[in-house]
Design a protein around this motif. Structure first.
Motif, PDB file in Angstrom:
ATOM      1  N   GLU A  57       0.661  -1.301  -0.026  1.00  0.00           N
ATOM      2  CA  GLU A  57       0.174   0.067  -0.023  1.00  0.00           C
ATOM      3  C   GLU A  57       0.822   1.367   0.206  1.00  0.00           C
ATOM      4  O   GLU A  57       0.772   2.111  -0.681  1.00  0.00           O
ATOM      5  CB  GLU A  57      -1.091  -0.118   1.243  1.00  0.00           C
ATOM      6  N   TYR A  58       1.994   1.296   1.027  1.00  0.00           N
ATOM      7  CA  TYR A  58       2.944   2.338   0.835  1.00  0.00           C
ATOM      8  C   TYR A  58       3.371   2.611  -0.513  1.00  0.00           C
ATOM      9  O   TYR A  58       3.502   3.849  -1.004  1.00  0.00           O
ATOM     10  CB  TYR A  58       3.964   2.334   1.983  1.00  0.00           C
ATOM     11  N   LEU A  59       4.031   1.440  -1.044  1.00  0.00           N
ATOM     12  CA  LEU A  59       4.773   1.704  -2.413  1.00  0.00           C
ATOM     13  C   LEU A  59       3.733   2.267  -3.369  1.00  0.00           C
ATOM     14  O   LEU A  59       4.022   2.999  -4.129  1.00  0.00           O
ATOM     15  CB  LEU A  59       5.358   0.475  -2.762  1.00  0.00           C
ATOM     16  N   GLU A  60       2.452   1.774  -3.564  1.00  0.00           N
ATOM     17  CA  GLU A  60       1.428   2.069  -4.240  1.00  0.00           C
ATOM     18  C   GLU A  60       1.213   3.480  -4.348  1.00  0.00           C
ATOM     19  O   GLU A  60       1.022   3.934  -5.219  1.00  0.00           O
ATOM     20  CB  GLU A  60       0.362   1.065  -4.347  1.00  0.00           C
ATOM     21  N   GLU A  61       1.188   4.035  -3.105  1.00  0.00           N
ATOM     22  CA  GLU A  61       0.763   5.438  -2.913  1.00  0.00           C
ATOM     23  C   GLU A  61       1.786   6.404  -3.278  1.00  0.00           C
ATOM     24  O   GLU A  61       1.437   7.342  -3.946  1.00  0.00           O
ATOM     25  CB  GLU A  61       0.329   5.544  -1.429  1.00  0.00           C
ATOM     26  N   MET A  62       2.980   5.807  -2.870  1.00  0.00           N
ATOM     27  CA  MET A  62       4.132   6.676  -3.287  1.00  0.00           C
ATOM     28  C   MET A  62       4.304   6.780  -4.736  1.00  0.00           C
ATOM     29  O   MET A  62       4.624   7.879  -5.564  1.00  0.00           O
ATOM     30  CB  MET A  62       5.348   6.135  -2.838  1.00  0.00           C
ATOM     31  N   CYS A  63       4.097   5.918  -5.526  1.00  0.00           N
ATOM     32  CA  CYS A  63       4.095   5.497  -6.938  1.00  0.00           C
ATOM     33  C   CYS A  63       2.981   6.647  -7.574  1.00  0.00           C
ATOM     34  O   CYS A  63       3.341   7.129  -8.478  1.00  0.00           O
ATOM     35  CB  CYS A  63       4.369   4.332  -7.663  1.00  0.00           C
ATOM     36  N   ARG A  64       2.022   6.260  -7.064  1.00  0.00           N
ATOM     37  CA  ARG A  64       0.621   7.185  -7.471  1.00  0.00           C
ATOM     38  C   ARG A  64       0.980   8.600  -7.269  1.00  0.00           C
ATOM     39  O   ARG A  64       0.861   9.408  -8.146  1.00  0.00           O
ATOM     40  CB  ARG A  64      -0.370   7.011  -6.823  1.00  0.00           C
ATOM     41  N   GLN A  65       1.651   9.027  -6.222  1.00  0.00           N
ATOM     42  CA  GLN A  65       1.861  10.507  -6.035  1.00  0.00           C
ATOM     43  C   GLN A  65       3.049  10.843  -6.695  1.00  0.00           C
ATOM     44  O   GLN A  65       2.962  12.060  -7.184  1.00  0.00           O
ATOM     45  CB  GLN A  65       2.235  10.613  -4.378  1.00  0.00           C
ATOM     46  N   ALA A  66       4.041   9.995  -7.070  1.00  0.00           N
ATOM     47  CA  ALA A  66       5.323  10.426  -7.827  1.00  0.00           C
ATOM     48  C   ALA A  66       4.659  10.558  -9.283  1.00  0.00           C
ATOM     49  O   ALA A  66       5.144  11.470 -10.178  1.00  0.00           O
ATOM     50  CB  ALA A  66       6.309   9.415  -8.097  1.00  0.00           C
ATOM     51  N   CYS A  67       3.790   9.801  -9.850  1.00  0.00           N
ATOM     52  CA  CYS A  67       2.954   9.814 -11.047  1.00  0.00           C
ATOM     53  C   CYS A  67       2.562  11.500 -11.071  1.00  0.00           C
ATOM     54  O   CYS A  67       2.336  12.086 -12.225  1.00  0.00           O
ATOM     55  CB  CYS A  67       1.943   8.885 -11.336  1.00  0.00           C
ATOM     56  N   GLU A  68       1.503  11.626 -10.098  1.00  0.00           N
ATOM     57  CA  GLU A  68       0.968  12.885 -10.088  1.00  0.00           C
ATOM     58  C   GLU A  68       1.920  14.175 -10.137  1.00  0.00           C
ATOM     59  O   GLU A  68       1.757  15.201 -10.833  1.00  0.00           O
ATOM     60  CB  GLU A  68       0.092  13.165  -8.736  1.00  0.00           C
ATOM     61  N   VAL A  69       3.088  14.079  -9.571  1.00  0.00           N
ATOM     62  CA  VAL A  69       4.167  14.879  -9.405  1.00  0.00           C
ATOM     63  C   VAL A  69       4.758  15.217 -10.834  1.00  0.00           C
ATOM     64  O   VAL A  69       4.732  16.363 -11.593  1.00  0.00           O
ATOM     65  CB  VAL A  69       5.217  14.876  -8.421  1.00  0.00           C
ATOM     66  N   ARG A  71       3.070  14.220 -13.607  1.00  0.00           N
ATOM     67  CA  ARG A  71       2.370  14.842 -14.557  1.00  0.00           C
ATOM     68  C   ARG A  71       2.239  16.353 -14.739  1.00  0.00           C
ATOM     69  O   ARG A  71       1.893  16.765 -15.545  1.00  0.00           O
ATOM     70  CB  ARG A  71       0.825  14.046 -14.253  1.00  0.00           C
ATOM     71  N   LEU A  72       2.429  16.740 -13.541  1.00  0.00           N
ATOM     72  CA  LEU A  72       2.344  18.339 -13.081  1.00  0.00           C
ATOM     73  C   LEU A  72       3.561  19.132 -14.304  1.00  0.00           C
ATOM     74  O   LEU A  72       3.386  20.041 -14.542  1.00  0.00           O
ATOM     75  CB  LEU A  72       2.469  18.787 -11.833  1.00  0.00           C
ATOM     76  N   GLY A  73       4.731  18.155 -14.121  1.00  0.00           N
ATOM     77  CA  GLY A  73       5.812  18.799 -14.871  1.00  0.00           C
ATOM     78  C   GLY A  73       5.616  18.251 -16.262  1.00  0.00           C
ATOM     79  O   GLY A  73       6.594  18.277 -17.322  1.00  0.00           O
ATOM     80  N   ARG A  74       4.592  17.456 -16.775  1.00  0.00           N
ATOM     81  CA  ARG A  74       4.403  16.927 -18.145  1.00  0.00           C
ATOM     82  C   ARG A  74       5.506  16.072 -18.677  1.00  0.00           C
ATOM     83  O   ARG A  74       6.118  16.417 -19.742  1.00  0.00           O
ATOM     84  CB  ARG A  74       4.019  18.058 -19.201  1.00  0.00           C
ATOM     85  N   ARG A  75       5.938  15.272 -17.754  1.00  0.00           N
ATOM     86  CA  ARG A  75       7.116  14.320 -18.288  1.00  0.00           C
ATOM     87  C   ARG A  75       6.860  12.960 -17.466  1.00  0.00           C
ATOM     88  O   ARG A  75       5.953  12.809 -16.728  1.00  0.00           O
ATOM     89  CB  ARG A  75       8.268  15.072 -17.622  1.00  0.00           C
ATOM     90  N   ASP A  76       7.848  11.973 -17.791  1.00  0.00           N
ATOM     91  CA  ASP A  76       7.968  10.883 -17.055  1.00  0.00           C
ATOM     92  C   ASP A  76       8.223  10.687 -15.612  1.00  0.00           C
ATOM     93  O   ASP A  76       9.036  11.728 -15.469  1.00  0.00           O
ATOM     94  CB  ASP A  76       8.677   9.771 -17.817  1.00  0.00           C
ATOM     95  N   VAL A  77       7.944   9.683 -14.880  1.00  0.00           N
ATOM     96  CA  VAL A  77       8.273   9.629 -13.489  1.00  0.00           C
ATOM     97  C   VAL A  77       9.788   9.730 -13.411  1.00  0.00           C
ATOM     98  O   VAL A  77      10.564   8.788 -14.344  1.00  0.00           O
ATOM     99  CB  VAL A  77       7.650   8.774 -12.819  1.00  0.00           C
ATOM    100  N   GLN A  78      10.440  10.179 -12.579  1.00  0.00           N
ATOM    101  CA  GLN A  78      11.806  10.441 -12.519  1.00  0.00           C
ATOM    102  C   GLN A  78      12.054  10.169 -10.942  1.00  0.00           C
ATOM    103  O   GLN A  78      11.178  10.509 -10.001  1.00  0.00           O
ATOM    104  CB  GLN A  78      12.753  11.502 -13.015  1.00  0.00           C
ATOM    105  N   THR A  79      13.307   9.717 -10.630  1.00  0.00           N
ATOM    106  CA  THR A  79      13.826   9.622  -9.442  1.00  0.00           C
ATOM    107  C   THR A  79      13.626  10.820  -8.481  1.00  0.00           C
ATOM    108  O   THR A  79      13.349  10.891  -7.230  1.00  0.00           O
ATOM    109  CB  THR A  79      15.599   9.380  -9.272  1.00  0.00           C
ATOM    110  N   SER A  80      13.709  12.000  -9.123  1.00  0.00           N
ATOM    111  CA  SER A  80      13.559  13.346  -8.557  1.00  0.00           C
ATOM    112  C   SER A  80      12.217  13.675  -8.028  1.00  0.00           C
ATOM    113  O   SER A  80      11.692  14.379  -6.682  1.00  0.00           O
ATOM    114  CB  SER A  80      13.785  14.659  -9.342  1.00  0.00           C
ATOM    115  N   ASP A  81      11.491  12.995  -8.519  1.00  0.00           N
ATOM    116  CA  ASP A  81       9.736  13.028  -8.046  1.00  0.00           C
ATOM    117  C   ASP A  81       9.600  12.418  -6.580  1.00  0.00           C
ATOM    118  O   ASP A  81       8.919  12.753  -5.888  1.00  0.00           O
ATOM    119  CB  ASP A  81       8.850  12.216  -8.971  1.00  0.00           C
TER     120      ASP A  81
END
Length: 120
Positions: A57-69, A71-81
């Protein structure tokens, strides 16, 4: 947080869900981790099940939030997210920084030519 049936609505690859349902994945590592922290060599299955659910659950939530971050930058998920998400949690931030530095050192040790070429 997501419930136990979060797999059906998440974007986790089907093979990962199948492996999880077959009991593979984190369970063996969790058994070793709880033993390392002082639990029995063979901890209760219910304890491992609970830990497995919590970690997923924790990993899924972190990945979901990283995807949202991302998406705001209109790019793929990166370590920096992920770094952005944990920036206020000093312990996790330091641990992530240490792990990323260790990963870089291992990469350099495996192929020192790459580092020399980029330095020149």
């Amino acid at each position: 947080m997501a419930g136990r049936n979060a797999h059906s609505s998440s974007s986790i690859p089907p093979q990962a869900v199948a492996a999880s349902k077959q009991g593979k994945g984190l369970r063996n590592d969790l058994v070793k981790m709880v033993y390392g922290y002082g639990d029995e060599k063979q901890p209760m299955q219910e304890s491992i099940d609970l830990l497995d659910d919590l970690v997923k659950e924790y990993l899924e939530e972190m990945c979901r939030q990283a995807c949202e971050v991302a998406r705001l930058g209109r790019r793929d998920v990166q370590t920096s997210d992920f770094i952005f998400l944990i920036r206020k949690d000093v312990r996790r931030y330091k641990r992530m920084k240490d792990l990323l530095e260790a990963d870089e050192e291992l990469r350099d040790a495996r192929d020192p030519k790459v580092k020399k070429m980029t330095e020149t």
